[in-house]
Design a protein around this motif. Structure first.
Motif, PDB file in Angstrom:
ATOM      1  N   UNK A   1       0.853  -1.182   0.000  1.00 61.52           N
ATOM      2  CA  UNK A   1       0.000   0.000   0.000  1.00 61.52           C
ATOM      3  C   UNK A   1       0.891   1.235   0.000  1.00 61.52           C
ATOM      4  N   UNK A   2       2.142   1.027   0.404  1.00 60.11           N
ATOM      5  CA  UNK A   2       3.070   2.138   0.576  1.00 60.11           C
ATOM      6  C   UNK A   2       4.441   1.726   0.041  1.00 60.11           C
ATOM      7  N   UNK A   3       4.589   1.712  -1.289  1.00 60.78           N
ATOM      8  CA  UNK A   3       5.815   1.163  -1.880  1.00 60.78           C
ATOM      9  C   UNK A   3       7.085   1.836  -1.355  1.00 60.78           C
ATOM     10  N   UNK A   4       8.136   1.046  -1.238  1.00 62.62           N
ATOM     11  CA  UNK A   4       9.422   1.531  -0.765  1.00 62.62           C
ATOM     12  C   UNK A   4      10.037   2.496  -1.769  1.00 62.62           C
ATOM     13  N   UNK A   5      10.943   3.331  -1.278  1.00 62.07           N
ATOM     14  CA  UNK A   5      11.668   4.250  -2.163  1.00 62.07           C
ATOM     15  C   UNK A   5      12.372   3.462  -3.262  1.00 62.07           C
ATOM     16  N   UNK A   6      12.852   2.272  -2.934  1.00 63.28           N
ATOM     17  CA  UNK A   6      13.551   1.435  -3.920  1.00 63.28           C
ATOM     18  C   UNK A   6      12.642   1.143  -5.116  1.00 63.28           C
ATOM     19  N   UNK A   7      11.392   0.757  -4.817  1.00 63.32           N
ATOM     20  CA  UNK A   7      10.507   0.404  -5.926  1.00 63.32           C
ATOM     21  C   UNK A   7       9.972   1.631  -6.646  1.00 63.32           C
TER      22      UNK A   7
END
Ligand code: ADP
Ligand code: ZN
Ligand code: ZN
Length: 829
Positions: A447-453
């Motif tokens: 729901x809250x994608x990581x900065x990486x993705x």
């Protein structure tokens, strides 16, 4: 104990081949080299039997070469004794392990130990069988010993599991070795790993609610029915008895009166305990879900190692997408791997998988299993049967041989990164390699994608799939922000604002349930002003300063309480009053679960609380128990930490309170903003999942913080964009790369010297990196060990020569100083 004795077969030295193995022997961590007998075929990953001293031990072949790694020609290299089991690991499995070892700068042996369950090499688990041949061998002409063994095996052919070598030896004595050797040469027998039996289905009494309670029945009976209602109207009889603290006869009585029916159903195992799950069927997909699944199915069909980001708020139907994609994989006779953050989340999720695919298809693998359970699960995976494995971080190494899909749920979650022991791997990174090596798609949901993705998406390295709405278009609960500075000005010194207090009172009045989220105390080390909200920050870096207590580890550090930057080591004395408004309420900040619990009972003497944190959920069944109790309505408020944010789906929760968002925001870490926004949104998502609308009250001293603003509007995209720009400018991950070296020792002076010397050594290496430190760690002393760290910062395309753990050990005073290396650290505390 040997299986097949090959030691008397001597090879021609010029064409020698060698195999490097790890042995299953406590205390021997080195890789050992053995000679491969001429007529033996070996593959990397084969399980071997090798001589070690005067014993025979299990070993795994890691590397095969024409030259031995042993330089001294005088050293006698022994031959392997036997190949016990060949080809049981997926082909690319060893490549995955060695890549992990290399990238995370950790010895292969240590990496292998992370991946393999204990006892896998124990030979007592192997059995000898006659090979199934297409055409029966007519007139075989054996030597005497082979004939004896052959006859013996024929006699026991009915035993489909095969015989252990020990058993054969007991019966045939000295003929065993030679006999087995010849039969193996003739390719008539095989050695197989003994596989555990699949558990038989169990049946259990299920109570189903068929009539809502009315005035015809007693208050006690109504209570039992209400609890049943809270379980979704269905529950096993034994569990209902436990939850309602009642007896079977009371429930029987309710059946006689026509309020419930009791019927027998298959009961599914859960963490060793049975618990009944209702079989469920695939749902008709929404158009968004359908769009997502079409793309995933295409990748599955094409064996394409595509990486997907499935972005959708909690309740948007991501799990349903995983389930239906996995159904296709299973139909094709392949297996699926599902990685989930923490075991707190697994009970509910595994329930859904078992309900969809049945017990026999679903295996759960996580570090809280006992050694025996882990081993058994491994052997079930090695059968090669099509199955779903659900597990935490280390399950990324699950040896499924015909993988069709990898799913990683809540990919942004930090528990996917291993802290210790080494290797400090990130399961997402390893999963990405695995997807490429085995040519299978990887679906990462959040729901809250990581900065990486988010970064990978920008670089077009993944396929973006979105589920923008909750199923049934149920609204997200509104988030109200309470400015705690106003509370303080108004004379409310409680950690609970007036708004939150009245919301709790209303919730109690309406007999609804709520969750109160508290940030973990140990990390709230920042210093802020209770009057104006000012937070002490480093003048050189974009992070807040950390509070350090006055007990100084060495003479060179301030004797009084001080603030320190963990990136550049900037230090200042803790000011007595706020530099901005001069208020004396300028303090180290933090409030633990227990303190909140006290305050709540003071305000609401009759409130029923369940505390849910790492202290109260230490064992593996405790999670489920506490959640089940809460679900059954035995408490009004669940008070807890981080763990509450994960996948907890309880429909009757209408109120979510966040005691202090600041503890998250002002973490002295470059990822603080990202993590705060993710956590707060996850927490908010726990409210209003049922019929009643929910609401969220978030307390903070910094309502203007961009992360708070983003959370309030449920829009992280813009926030993440700014976050990425800031990180790019400072060359932080995901744009830049970091490696953190930890040093610790009981001796403060030795570790400080060691750290400084190591930093000096690293500085004179010719590398295009930035070296920050050595500096003391935030928590400068843990369990009487003083901790220092060195941070290496570089661009990913630079590929500097980062020393390995072994090299580091040689560079420091290894007797007195412990050293660890963390590649891509998630936190630099
Ligand atoms: P997420 O994993 O994103 O939180 P879920 O897959 O758990 O979402 O879906 C939320 C709820 O909606 C679950 O109870 C699920 O069974 C239900 N659901 C999901 N997809 C559908 C659908 N297409 N039709 C009806 N109900 C659905
Ligand atoms: Zn700084
Ligand atoms: Zn102030």
């Amino acid at each position: 104990m040997t299986l097949f004795d090959l030691s008397n077969i001597s090879g021609d030295r010029s064409g020698d081949r060698y195999v490097t193995v790890i042995v299953d022997c406590i205390g021997i961590d080195d890789l050992l080299t053995y000679r491969i007998p001429e007529d033996v075929e070996l593959q990397v990953g084969d399980i071997l039997s090798v001589p070690l001293g005067n014993r025979q031990v299990g070993a795994i072949a890691l590397q095969i070469s024409d030259t031995s790694t042993i330089d001294d020609p005088e050293t006698e290299i022994k031959e392997i004794t036997a190949v016990v089991s060949s080809g049981i690991f997926p082909k690319t499995y060893w490549e995955l392990l060695t890549r992990t070892a290399d990238y995370y700068r950790t010895p292969v042996m240590q990496t292998v130990k992370t991946a393999l369950p204990p006892k896998l090499l124990d030979q007592s688990h192997y059995r000898i069988k006659i090979k199934q041949l297409d055409s029966p061998q007519a007139n075989l002409n054996f030597a005497k010993s082979a004939q004896m063994v052959w006859d013996f095996l024929q006699e026991h052919k009915g035993n489909s599991k095969g015989l252990s070598r020990r058993y054969i030896q007991q019966k045939l004595g000295r003929y065993t070795g030679a006999g087995l050797r010849e039969l193996q040469k003739l390719d008539l027998i095989e050695t197989v790993l003994e596989l555990p039996n699949r558990p038989q289905p169990k049946y259990e009494d299920i109570v189903v609610l068929i009539k809502v309670p009315d005035s015809e029945i007693t208050a006690r009976q109504t209570e039992v029915l209400t609890i049943l209602q809270h379980q979704g109207g269905e529950c096993s009889k034994s569990q209902l008895c436990k939850l309602a603290k009642t007896s079977a006869s009371v429930i029987q009585n309710l059946e006689n009166k026509g309020y419930v029916v009791i019927s027998k159903r298959e009961s599914l195992r859960l963490g060793g305990k049975s618990h009944t799950v209702i079989r469920d069927r695939a749902k008709a997909l929404t158009p968004d879900q359908d769009l997502a699944i079409q793309q995933i199915l295409k990748a599955i069909a094409n064996n394409s190692p595509s990486h997907f980001l499935l972005h959708g708020v909690t309740g948007s139907g991501k799990t349903e997408v995983y389930l239906q994609a996995i159904a296709t994989v299973l139909e094709a006779g392949k297996s699926a791997l599902v990685l989930v953050p923490e075991i707190g989340l697994t009970p509910q999720l595994t329930d859904r998988f078992r309900a969809r695919f049945g017990d026999a298809k679903v295996n759960v693998y996580h570090s809280q299993l006992s050694d025996g359970e882990r081993f058994d699960t491994w052997r079930l995976m090695l059968t090669g049967e099509s199955q779903v494995v659900i597990g935490t971080r280390s399950a990324v190494f699950a040896p499924l041989s015909n993988l069709g899909l990898i799913v990683m749920d809540e990919e942004h979650d930090n528990s996917f990164k291993q802290d210790q022991p080494q290797p400090c791997y990130h399961a997402r990174t390893v999963a990405q390699w695995r997807s490429q090596l085995e040519q299978v798609p990887l679906v990462m949901g959040s729901a809250t994608p990581s900065a990486e993705l988010v970064f990978a998406q920008k670089q077009q390295e993944l396929i973006y799939l979105e589920l923008p709405n909750r199923i049934g278009n149920r609204a997200m609960p509104p988030i109200e922000i309470v400015d705690m500075r106003d509370e303080f000005k108004a004379g409310n010194y409680s950690i609970l604002s007036r708004k939150l207090q009245s919301a709790i009172a209303e919730m109690l009045e309406a007999k609804q349930q709520g969750i109160l989220f508290i940030h973990r105390r140990g990390y709230s080390t920042f210093v802020s002003c209770r009057s104006c909200g000012y937070v002490a920050e480093c003048p050189h870096c974009d992070v807040s300063l950390s509070y350090h207590d006055p007990i100084s580890p060495t003479a060179h550090q301030p004797k009084s309480a001080h603030l320190r930057c963990h990136y550049c080591n900037y230090t200042q004395i803790q000011p007595k009053s706020c530099p901005q408004c001069n208020s004396p309420y300028f303090k180290y900040f933090g409030s633990g679960t227990q303190k909140v619990e006290q305050e709540l009972t003071k305000l609401f003497p009759n409130i029923r609380l369940i505390r849910f944190d790492s202290d109260t959920t230490r064992n593996k069944d405790q999670h489920r128990l506490l959640i089940d109790q809460f679900r059954a309505g035995t408490a009004d408020l669940l008070v807890g930490t981080q763990m509450l944010t994960k996948g907890l789906d309880i429909p009757q929760v209408t109120l979510v309170g966040v005691v202090s968002a600041d503890g998250l925001l002002n973490f002295s870490d470059y990822r603080a903003g990202e993590r705060a926004a993710q956590t707060l949104l996850q927490v908010a998502g726990r409210a209003g999942r049922g019929e009643e609308d929910g609401k969220v009250i978030m307390q903070t001293y910094t309502p203007e913080h961009p992360a708070i603003q983003a959370v309030q509007s449920y829009r992280l995209e813009e926030f993440m964009q700014t976050e990425l720009e800031m990180r790019e400018a400072l060359r932080y991950p995901p744009k830049g790369q970091m490696v953190l070296i930890h040093l610790s020792s009981e001796n403060a002076q030795i570790v400080e010297n060691s750290a400084n010397e190591l930093a000096k050594y690293l500085r004179q290496l010719e590398n295009d990196w930035e070296i920050l430190g050595a500096t003391p760690a935030t928590i400068a002393k843990v369990a009487n060990r003083y901790r220092w760290q060195i941070l290496l910062k570089f661009m990913p395309d630079v590929l500097p020569n980062v020393p390995s753990l072994e090299e580091l050990r040689m560079l420091v005073n290894a007797k007195a100083v412990r050293v660890a290396i963390d590649v891509d650290p998630l936190t630099i505390l």
